[in-house]
Design a protein around this motif. Structure first.
Motif, short mmCIF file in Angstrom:
data_model
loop_
_atom_site.label_atom_id
_atom_site.label_comp_id
_atom_site.label_asym_id
_atom_site.label_seq_id
_atom_site.Cartn_x
_atom_site.Cartn_y
_atom_site.Cartn_z
N PHE A 12 40.73 16.81 27.87
CA PHE A 12 40.68 16.66 26.41
C PHE A 12 39.31 17.10 25.88
N ILE A 16 39.69 22.41 23.06
CA ILE A 16 41.15 22.58 23.01
C ILE A 16 41.81 21.72 21.93
N MET A 17 41.08 20.75 21.37
CA MET A 17 41.69 19.82 20.42
C MET A 17 42.20 20.50 19.15
N PHE A 19 43.36 23.49 18.80
CA PHE A 19 44.58 24.22 19.18
C PHE A 19 45.75 23.26 19.34
N LEU A 20 45.52 22.10 19.95
CA LEU A 20 46.58 21.11 20.11
C LEU A 20 47.07 20.61 18.75
N HIS A 23 49.18 23.38 17.17
CA HIS A 23 50.46 23.46 17.86
C HIS A 23 51.37 22.32 17.41
N PHE A 24 50.80 21.13 17.27
CA PHE A 24 51.55 19.98 16.77
C PHE A 24 52.08 20.25 15.37
N GLN A 27 55.02 22.55 15.43
CA GLN A 27 56.19 21.92 16.04
C GLN A 27 56.86 20.91 15.11
N GLN A 42 48.79 31.24 16.71
CA GLN A 42 48.39 30.44 17.86
C GLN A 42 47.61 31.26 18.89
N THR A 135 38.46 14.29 18.63
CA THR A 135 39.63 13.41 18.62
C THR A 135 39.76 12.67 17.28
N VAL A 138 41.30 14.99 14.71
CA VAL A 138 42.74 15.19 14.97
C VAL A 138 43.54 13.97 14.55
N SER A 156 53.22 9.92 18.33
CA SER A 156 52.11 10.87 18.48
C SER A 156 50.78 10.22 18.12
#
Length: 201
Positions: A12, A16-17, A19-20, A23-24, A27, A42, A135, A138, A156
């Motif tokens: 974590f 990368i956060m 991008f996650l 992506h969320f 979705q 993306q 974090t 996000v 989530s």
């Protein structure tokens, strides 16, 4: 135990956060967005937020400007944070401009504010936790997303809170940060996202 907590810090990692989170968004968002556009956004984001920072890190390591990807000292953070500010500005200008996907534009604007705040603190020799900044940002984005689209994403959110707790514990256990540095990092991550809510909720 130590290897598990160390793995959490790497899995974590702050790079990368974003991008996650994006992506969320793609979705879970009820908004229609063509699949080709999602794919293009993306891929561009992954290159800018993951591949490019890693390349910059290895360059700085080769030049002797940094010793670890975790940027253990405030001084080590200054140049990477400057580069990251430029990268985020590029994302705002080319990948998620305001007239494309406002939610993601303001998410990255919040990231830019957090990054700039962290940079100023690094110049002042205070080492806020970049992990908790990521974090925290996000988590606030997920909460705003749920309110904006009236979607139940409790699972989530619970997972993100669990991840945040695990990351904070790992940073403390590995003695990478003090409790104060973690709390300041979390505040820096949460606050800009909260301040920008009025522009897109």
């Amino acid at each position: 135990m130590k290897w598990l907590l160390k793995s959490i810090s790497y899995i974590f990692h702050p790079i990368i956060m974003p991008f996650l989170a994006v992506h969320f968004y793609f979705q879970k968002s009820p908004r229609f967005i063509p699949e080709q556009l999602i794919y293009a956004k993306q891929i561009s984001l992954f290159i800018l937020t993951a591949v490019l920072p890693i390349m910059v890190y290895f360059l700085l390591k080769t030049l002797g400007q940094t010793k670890s990807i975790h940027l253990k000292t405030a001084k080590e953070r200054i140049f990477p944070l400057l580069v990251n500010s430029f990268i985020i500005g590029l994302i705002l200008y080319r990948v998620f401009p305001l007239d494309h996907i406002p939610e993601l534009y303001y998410f990255f604007l919040g990231i830019l504010i957090s990054n700039t705040t962290c940079l100023l603190l690094a110049i002042l020799k205070f080492k806020a936790s970049i992990h908790l900044i990521a974090t925290g940002g996000v988590i606030m984005f997920f909460i705003a997303f749920a309110i904006h689209f009236s979607i139940n994403i409790n699972g989530s959110l619970a997972l993100m809170l669990l991840i945040t707790g695990a990351v904070a514990s790992s940073r403390l256990y590995l003695k990478a940060h003090t409790g104060k540095e973690l709390i300041v990092g979390l505040i820096i991550g949460l606050t800009p996202q909260l301040m920008l809510l009025k522009y897109w909720l």
